[in-house]
Design an enzyme around this catalytic site. Structure first.
Site, PDB file in Angstrom:
ATOM      1  N   TYR A   2       2.440   6.434   1.885  1.00 37.16           N
ATOM      2  CA  TYR A   2       3.208   5.896   3.008  1.00 37.16           C
ATOM      3  C   TYR A   2       4.691   6.229   2.920  1.00 37.16           C
ATOM      4  O   TYR A   2       5.533   5.537   3.495  1.00 37.16           O
ATOM      5  CB  TYR A   2       3.025   4.376   3.125  1.00 37.16           C
ATOM      6  CG  TYR A   2       1.576   3.967   3.250  1.00 37.16           C
ATOM      7  CD1 TYR A   2       0.866   4.192   4.424  1.00 37.16           C
ATOM      8  CD2 TYR A   2       0.908   3.375   2.174  1.00 37.16           C
ATOM      9  CE1 TYR A   2      -0.485   3.831   4.536  1.00 37.16           C
ATOM     10  CE2 TYR A   2      -0.428   3.012   2.275  1.00 37.16           C
ATOM     11  CZ  TYR A   2      -1.114   3.245   3.460  1.00 37.16           C
ATOM     12  OH  TYR A   2      -2.437   2.894   3.559  1.00 37.16           O
ATOM     13  N   ILE A   5       9.829   4.933   4.667  1.00 35.91           N
ATOM     14  CA  ILE A   5       8.676   4.181   4.172  1.00 35.91           C
ATOM     15  C   ILE A   5       7.968   3.508   5.342  1.00 35.91           C
ATOM     16  O   ILE A   5       8.595   2.791   6.130  1.00 35.91           O
ATOM     17  CB  ILE A   5       9.115   3.124   3.138  1.00 35.91           C
ATOM     18  CG1 ILE A   5       9.819   3.821   1.969  1.00 35.91           C
ATOM     19  CG2 ILE A   5       7.928   2.313   2.653  1.00 35.91           C
ATOM     20  CD1 ILE A   5      10.525   2.853   1.035  1.00 35.91           C
ATOM     21  N   CYS A   6       6.683   3.760   5.450  1.00 39.99           N
ATOM     22  CA  CYS A   6       5.881   3.183   6.527  1.00 39.99           C
ATOM     23  C   CYS A   6       5.290   1.856   6.055  1.00 39.99           C
ATOM     24  O   CYS A   6       4.213   1.816   5.453  1.00 39.99           O
ATOM     25  CB  CYS A   6       4.772   4.159   6.937  1.00 39.99           C
ATOM     26  SG  CYS A   6       3.769   3.572   8.314  1.00 39.99           S
ATOM     27  N   MET A   7       6.020   0.785   6.295  1.00 45.39           N
ATOM     28  CA  MET A   7       5.576  -0.565   5.944  1.00 45.39           C
ATOM     29  C   MET A   7       5.957  -1.507   7.081  1.00 45.39           C
ATOM     30  O   MET A   7       7.127  -1.546   7.490  1.00 45.39           O
ATOM     31  CB  MET A   7       6.220  -1.036   4.635  1.00 45.39           C
ATOM     32  CG  MET A   7       5.663  -0.363   3.392  1.00 45.39           C
ATOM     33  SD  MET A   7       6.600  -0.834   1.892  1.00 45.39           S
ATOM     34  CE  MET A   7       6.402  -2.615   1.919  1.00 45.39           C
TER      35      MET A   7
END
EC number: 2.3.2.23
Length: 272
Positions: free
Chosen positions: A191, A198-200
């Site tokens: 991610y 950051i893919c969160m």
């Protein structure tokens, strides 16, 4: 008739000759002086009228004390907040100052507390360094991930002691999420996207909660790295290319827009 005029003239001449010469002289001087003063006054009035009628000076009339009335009016207008751009900008900024000051105090207290808590940790999970002594800009070193993961193995083989992240906190933190990105090493998957973004979901306004601490966010990130099968990039040339903040910001903005449209997909329960 002529005789009568001569008699009148003689009488006048006789009266004039019998007047006190000094008195007569003073009267003449006074008369001449008055005439001269009246003439000067008339000329002065005429000159002032001509001068004040010019476009440049007409606007600058003098008050009774001889002061520049325009300057006085301008000063009074500036003090009352009218006219000038400075006064306008000051009046527009002033109401916001208390709110900003309050937000700054809340953010400062929260970050000071979190910084102290992180430094009290004894497990060496993360360490923090302030960027140029800026409390609102952190470099966070993630020293540990799951030791059974491929990423941990990569860290051992490449002698990578930690994963370095940069975390910046907005003015309204903790009510808005920080912006977090990976600096080094260059990671693949897990991610972590272009520029180190950051893919969160919890890093977005939709998924963020003011109850989240930096330590909790970092633990979630460490878990997502392993779950997303993150690895250290070892490809020639690409591995040495540094992440860019500008690229990270653009990538994060794009992914948030995409997820707001299509939603965030939760992993299956079987994946943990």
């Amino acid at each position: 008739m002529a005789t009568l005029l001569r008699k009148i003239g003689l009488i006048r001449l006789h009266d004039r000759d019998t007047e006190d010469p000094k008195h007569h002289q003073g009267s003449l001087k006074g008369t001449k002086g008055n005439q001269k003063n009246n003439a000067n006054k008339h000329c002065q009035t005429a000159n002032e009228a001509n001068i004040l009628s010019t476009p440049e000076i007409k606007a600058r009339k003098l008050d009774q004390h001889g002061k520049d009335k325009q300057g006085k009016d301008a000063k009074e207008k500036q003090q009352t907040g009218g006219g000038g751009s400075k006064a306008t900008s000051a009046s527009s900024i002033a109401p916001l100052a208390p709110h900003r000051q309050h937000c700054t105090q809340v953010r400062t207290r929260r970050l000071m507390k979190e910084l102290q808590e992180i430094r009290r940790l004894g497990d060496n999970f993360i360490t923090v360094e302030l960027v140029e002594d800026n409390l609102y800009d952190w470099n966070v070193k993630l020293h540990q991930v799951d030791k059974d993961s491929a990423l941990w193995q990569d860290m051992k083989e490449t002698c990578t002691e930690f994963i370095l992240l940069n975390v910046t906190f907005p003015d309204n933190f903790p009510f808005s999420p920080p912006f977090m990105r990976v600096l080094t090493p260059r990671l693949e998957n897990g991610y972590v996207l272009d520029g180190g973004a950051i893919c969160m979901e919890l890093l977005t306004p939709r998924g963020w909660s003011s109850a989240y601490t930096v330590e909790a966010v970092m633990r979630q990130f460490a878990a997502s790295l392993v779950k997303g099968q993150g690895r250290i990039c070892r490809k020639a040339g690409k591995s040495k290319k540094a992440f860019s903040r500008k690229e990270a910001e653009a990538t994060f903005k794009s992914l948030v827009k995409t997820h707001e449209k299509y939603g965030w997909v939760s992993p299956p329960v079987s994946d943990g």
